[in-house]
Each structure stands twice: as C-alpha cells, then as structure tokens.
Scaffold this active site. Structure first.
Site, PDB file in Angstrom:
ATOM      1  N   GLY A  73      -3.576   4.332   7.513  1.00 17.39           N
ATOM      2  CA  GLY A  73      -2.230   4.483   8.061  1.00 17.39           C
ATOM      3  C   GLY A  73      -1.162   4.342   6.986  1.00 17.39           C
ATOM      4  O   GLY A  73      -0.184   5.102   6.959  1.00 17.39           O
ATOM      5  N   ASP A  74      -1.342   3.400   6.090  1.00 16.55           N
ATOM      6  CA  ASP A  74      -0.352   3.195   5.025  1.00 16.55           C
ATOM      7  C   ASP A  74      -0.353   4.389   4.074  1.00 16.55           C
ATOM      8  O   ASP A  74       0.709   4.846   3.633  1.00 16.55           O
ATOM      9  CB  ASP A  74      -0.661   1.910   4.251  1.00 16.55           C
ATOM     10  CG  ASP A  74      -0.700   0.701   5.167  1.00 16.55           C
ATOM     11  OD1 ASP A  74       0.049   0.685   6.156  1.00 16.55           O
ATOM     12  OD2 ASP A  74      -1.482  -0.229   4.893  1.00 16.55           O
ATOM     13  N   ASN A 133       2.607  -0.506  13.248  1.00 15.49           N
ATOM     14  CA  ASN A 133       1.558  -1.311  12.613  1.00 15.49           C
ATOM     15  C   ASN A 133       1.228  -2.579  13.398  1.00 15.49           C
ATOM     16  O   ASN A 133       1.249  -3.689  12.860  1.00 15.49           O
ATOM     17  CB  ASN A 133       2.035  -1.708  11.205  1.00 15.49           C
ATOM     18  CG  ASN A 133       1.161  -1.123  10.126  1.00 15.49           C
ATOM     19  OD1 ASN A 133      -0.021  -0.837  10.367  1.00 15.49           O
ATOM     20  ND2 ASN A 133       1.713  -0.968   8.945  1.00 15.49           N
ATOM     21  N   TYR A 141      -7.479 -13.097   8.155  1.00 13.41           N
ATOM     22  CA  TYR A 141      -6.288 -13.487   7.398  1.00 13.41           C
ATOM     23  C   TYR A 141      -6.255 -14.990   7.164  1.00 13.41           C
ATOM     24  O   TYR A 141      -6.595 -15.771   8.049  1.00 13.41           O
ATOM     25  CB  TYR A 141      -5.015 -13.128   8.169  1.00 13.41           C
ATOM     26  CG  TYR A 141      -4.830 -11.655   8.437  1.00 13.41           C
ATOM     27  CD1 TYR A 141      -4.592 -10.774   7.386  1.00 13.41           C
ATOM     28  CD2 TYR A 141      -4.871 -11.153   9.724  1.00 13.41           C
ATOM     29  CE1 TYR A 141      -4.395  -9.421   7.638  1.00 13.41           C
ATOM     30  CE2 TYR A 141      -4.683  -9.804   9.979  1.00 13.41           C
ATOM     31  CZ  TYR A 141      -4.446  -8.949   8.927  1.00 13.41           C
ATOM     32  OH  TYR A 141      -4.262  -7.619   9.175  1.00 13.41           O
ATOM     33  N   TYR A 142      -5.802 -15.374   5.984  1.00  7.22           N
ATOM     34  CA  TYR A 142      -5.511 -16.781   5.660  1.00  7.22           C
ATOM     35  C   TYR A 142      -4.081 -16.774   5.134  1.00  7.22           C
ATOM     36  O   TYR A 142      -3.846 -16.849   3.927  1.00  7.22           O
ATOM     37  CB  TYR A 142      -6.521 -17.302   4.627  1.00  7.22           C
ATOM     38  CG  TYR A 142      -7.930 -17.202   5.153  1.00  7.22           C
ATOM     39  CD1 TYR A 142      -8.513 -18.271   5.831  1.00  7.22           C
ATOM     40  CD2 TYR A 142      -8.657 -16.022   5.036  1.00  7.22           C
ATOM     41  CE1 TYR A 142      -9.801 -18.162   6.365  1.00  7.22           C
ATOM     42  CE2 TYR A 142      -9.926 -15.899   5.568  1.00  7.22           C
ATOM     43  CZ  TYR A 142     -10.486 -16.978   6.227  1.00  7.22           C
ATOM     44  OH  TYR A 142     -11.745 -16.857   6.762  1.00  7.22           O
ATOM     45  N   SER A 185       0.622   4.595  15.897  1.00  7.79           N
ATOM     46  CA  SER A 185      -0.614   5.140  16.448  1.00  7.79           C
ATOM     47  C   SER A 185      -0.324   5.490  17.898  1.00  7.79           C
ATOM     48  O   SER A 185       0.606   4.944  18.508  1.00  7.79           O
ATOM     49  CB  SER A 185      -1.723   4.103  16.376  1.00  7.79           C
ATOM     50  OG  SER A 185      -1.975   3.786  15.032  1.00  7.79           O
ATOM     51  N   ASN A 190       0.844  -1.207   0.000  1.00  4.17           N
ATOM     52  CA  ASN A 190       0.000   0.000   0.000  1.00  4.17           C
ATOM     53  C   ASN A 190       0.880   1.258   0.000  1.00  4.17           C
ATOM     54  O   ASN A 190       0.637   2.210  -0.740  1.00  4.17           O
ATOM     55  CB  ASN A 190      -0.892   0.046   1.243  1.00  4.17           C
ATOM     56  CG  ASN A 190      -1.936  -1.048   1.272  1.00  4.17           C
ATOM     57  OD1 ASN A 190      -2.243  -1.642   0.250  1.00  4.17           O
ATOM     58  ND2 ASN A 190      -2.484  -1.303   2.458  1.00  4.17           N
TER      59      ASN A 190
HETATM   60  P1  ATP Z   1      -4.849   1.340   9.418  1.00  6.04           P
HETATM   61  O1  ATP Z   1      -4.072   0.414  10.310  1.00  6.04           O
HETATM   62  O2  ATP Z   1      -6.296   0.995   9.262  1.00  6.04           O
HETATM   63  O3  ATP Z   1      -4.194   1.593   8.101  1.00  6.04           O
HETATM   64  P2  ATP Z   1      -3.975   3.323  11.294  1.00  6.04           P
HETATM   65  O4  ATP Z   1      -4.601   3.030  12.616  1.00  6.04           O
HETATM   66  O5  ATP Z   1      -2.579   2.921  11.057  1.00  6.04           O
HETATM   67  O6  ATP Z   1      -4.888   2.781  10.139  1.00  6.04           O
HETATM   68  P3  ATP Z   1      -5.067   5.946  11.494  1.00  6.04           P
HETATM   69  O7  ATP Z   1      -4.517   6.683  12.652  1.00  6.04           O
HETATM   70  O8  ATP Z   1      -6.444   5.388  11.602  1.00  6.04           O
HETATM   71  O9  ATP Z   1      -4.021   4.869  11.012  1.00  6.04           O
HETATM   72  O10 ATP Z   1      -5.087   6.909  10.231  1.00  6.04           O
HETATM   73  C1  ATP Z   1      -3.914   7.481   9.703  1.00  6.04           C
HETATM   74  C2  ATP Z   1      -4.205   8.879   9.259  1.00  6.04           C
HETATM   75  O11 ATP Z   1      -5.252   8.867   8.278  1.00  6.04           O
HETATM   76  C3  ATP Z   1      -4.708   9.794  10.387  1.00  6.04           C
HETATM   77  O12 ATP Z   1      -3.604  10.364  11.075  1.00  6.04           O
HETATM   78  C4  ATP Z   1      -5.522  10.797   9.609  1.00  6.04           C
HETATM   79  O13 ATP Z   1      -4.697  11.806   9.069  1.00  6.04           O
HETATM   80  C5  ATP Z   1      -6.111   9.959   8.463  1.00  6.04           C
HETATM   81  N1  ATP Z   1      -7.453   9.487   8.861  1.00  6.04           N
HETATM   82  C6  ATP Z   1      -7.769   8.394   9.574  1.00  6.04           C
HETATM   83  N2  ATP Z   1      -9.097   8.321   9.805  1.00  6.04           N
HETATM   84  C7  ATP Z   1      -9.642   9.409   9.216  1.00  6.04           C
HETATM   85  C8  ATP Z   1     -10.967   9.925   9.081  1.00  6.04           C
HETATM   86  N3  ATP Z   1     -12.009   9.296   9.614  1.00  6.04           N
HETATM   87  N4  ATP Z   1     -11.145  11.065   8.381  1.00  6.04           N
HETATM   88  C9  ATP Z   1     -10.098  11.716   7.815  1.00  6.04           C
HETATM   89  N5  ATP Z   1      -8.822  11.287   7.903  1.00  6.04           N
HETATM   90  C10 ATP Z   1      -8.582  10.159   8.599  1.00  6.04           C
END
Ligand code: ATP
Length: 312
Positions: free
Chosen positions: A253-254, A161, A102-103, A189, A36
């Site tokens: 996040g990616d 992650n 996951y598989y 996070s 990603n």
């Molecule tokens: P994942 O593991 O699902 O890829 P993550 O937990 O690693 O996600 P998040 O913190 O949820 O990462 O999201 C990363 C960034 O994406 C946030 O810092 C924000 O900038 C953006 N983001 C996440 N959720 C939203 C949202 N609901 N609306 C707008 N931007 C968002």
C-alpha cells in the site's frame, strides 16, 4: 521547498526467517508507513522531507542513517532522549502470510506533537502526505496529523491505513472523518472506505460519492491483488494489479501511494498515475521487505521483462 512533506513514526524492523517460536535469525532494517512512502518518492527523484521523533539510541540512528542514505530530508526530525525508538517484528507465519508485532507503546515516535512540524510546514511542500497510522499513535501524533492537514500549504494526501492493533474502527472514524473536507487525495482499501465516509453511507459507491461530495478531489481505492481504482467527480479509472511472484505483501500500500503521488508530481493524468502506482505496488510484493525492493525511476519497466531474465 520539498515536493512532499510527510510525518509519522519510523521503527527499527526485525524480520524473522521462520516462525518466532522456533528461534532463527532476525534481520534488522527500518519500517514505517510514511517513511516507506518517502523512500519510494525519493527513489523516483522527488524531494521528500520526513518529520518524526526517534529515540537517542542506535535504532533511532539507524532510522536516520537509512533515510539519509535513501535521499529523504530529515533535517527537521527530532531526537527525544526520554523514550526509545519503537520496534516492529515481521514473522513469516506461512508462505506469503506475515504476522506483524509492534513494540511501540511509549515509543519516541508516539511523542510527536504539532510543534515538531511548525518549521517544516512554514517552509512548505507541494503535497503533505498523512496516514491514519500516525493519528492512531496517541493524542500528540493525532494532533500533529490534524495540524498538518489544516496548515498544509499545498495538496493534502491521506492514506487511511487502518491498523486494528492500534485502535478501534470507532476511534479511527472519530479521528479521521473530520479531516476528510481538508483532503485532496484520499487513499483507502475498499474495506476502509466506511471508516472515513459519513455514518450511514452504505456500499462502496455510496461511500465514494459521499467523500467526493465533501470536497475530496480523488478517492483512490486499493484492492490488493485485484488492483486499484480512482474516482474523481466525473469518472473512474481502474487498473488490474501487475502479476508478479509474491514474496511479501507488507508495504504494498505504501509503495502504491509513492507511485501514485509521484505520477501526480510529474503532472501525469489519472490513468498514468494509477499505472505507476500498480507497478510500484507490484515491486513491493515481489521483494522481501517494506521498501527495500522499491524501484528507481529507470527501473519502472523492469517488471515487463520475461520471467527469468538476467539483467546484463
Ligand atoms: P499494506 O497495508 O500491506 O501496505 P494495503 O492493504 O494498504 O497493503 P493493498 O491493497 O494490499 O494495500 O496493495 C496496494 C496495491 O499494491 C494494490 O492496489 C496493487 O496494485 C498492489 N498489489 C497488492 N497485492 C498485490 C499482488 N499480490 N500482486 C501484485 N500487486 C499487488
């Protein structure tokens, strides 16, 4: 030499249109944390190389075909006829809440070992991007992540992650903490910081301080819909998330990491890297799929358009 080298497992991804229990349709695509990021960077015009192991099967061919189509260099990817390409299933449980299954146990991707990276590491990269997901896949992938962190010719970026389905917090800490002194850009996070900070570090501020004290140049904290914040030795910069209609939060996040690293590669200051990161994260949540909705460079301003705008 590519701008970015990344490594990990790519899987066939099946996305259900309703809860799996009810049957319905599955749409086939490709998923993987590092792929990603790689696709996001390639869409911004950076040169990116991905190394991983695929099975000698149609899913593996789909992975390679997709990455090639997205402009990701797969010249060092490995095909292992002895194991299948892994599979991940995304199920919309309710509204924007997705269940992920996951598989991937025994998959080709989990057979990654340090030797698979030797040539790519020798050829270099400005940034080596690593993710805790790969370290969680088994001893071989964990050793590959360690080898890449040690041998990285340029900057090392690590996204914690954490995936609770793959390992325990204790296992994650044992694997990732020793890498911290090798990391230049640490992405986590807010609830993942304690996994990589030294044992005993208390709240967020203490964890960040301890990570910076270990030599991390930038600690980038993702806060989901609340945005993100970057801490360097001297200051911190925060940005709210960009408000968009939420379709699918998986992959945010990616996407965020792709935006942040893209800004870094372009030589942007921390503020502008973070701007690009939150915009790219917003693109990911506003579209269905892990990476399909990621922006190309000339689309970065699209989210500024008024809701309902037709692009003519
Ligand atoms: P994942 O593991 O699902 O890829 P993550 O937990 O690693 O996600 P998040 O913190 O949820 O990462 O999201 C990363 C960034 O994406 C946030 O810092 C924000 O900038 C953006 N983001 C996440 N959720 C939203 C949202 N609901 N609306 C707008 N931007 C968002």
């Amino acid at each position: 030499m590519p701008d970015v080298l990344t490594l990990g497992e790519a899987m066939a991804a099946m996305r259900a249109d309703r809860p799996l229990l009810l049957g319905g349709n599955l749409a086939l695509s490709v998923a993987g944390a590092e792929t990603n990021v790689a696709i996001g960077l390639a869409r911004f015009g950076h040169s990116v190389r991905w190394v991983g192991v695929n099975g000698e099967d149609e899913f593996g061919r789909l992975v390679l075909r997709t990455l090639r189509a997205e402009g990701v260099d797969v010249s060092h990817a490995v095909v292992d006829p002895a194991a299948p390409t892994g599979l991940v299933v995304f199920e919309p449980r309710v509204a924007d809440l997705t269940r992920v299954s996951y598989y991937r146990a025994g998959s080709a991707g989990s057979r990654l070992v340090p030797g698979h990276l030797s040539a790519a590491l020798a050829e270099g990269a400005r940034i080596v991007h690593l993710s805790g997901v790969t370290a969680a896949l088994g001893p071989g992938p964990r050793a590959a992540v360690e080898a890449a962190a040690h041998a990285a010719p340029g900057l090392v970026s690590l996204d914690v992650n954490y995936r609770a389905k793959l390992w325990s917090p204790q296992e994650a800490s044992a694997a990732l903490r020793p890498l911290v002194p090798l990391v230049d850009i640490l992405v986590a996070s807010d609830d993942e910081l304690a996994l990589v900070a030294p044992p005993g570090a208390g709240g967020e501020a203490e964890c960040v301080e301890a990570l910076l004290a270990q030599g991390v140049g930038e600690v980038v904290v993702k806060r989901g819909a609340a945005g993100a914040e970057v801490f360097t030795g001297s200051r911190s910069v925060a940005r709210p998330a960009v408000r968009v209609p939420v379709r699918d939060t998986v992959g945010a996040g990616d996407a965020f990491v792709a935006g942040y690293l893209s800004g870094l590669l372009d030589g942007l200051p921390v503020e502008e890297r973070l701007d690009r990161a939150v915009v790219t994260g917003a693109f990911a949540v506003a579209a269905t799929g892990d990476w399909e909705g990621l922006p190309f460079r000339d689309e970065l301003a699209l989210l500024d358009a008024a809701p309902g705008t037709a692009l003519r």
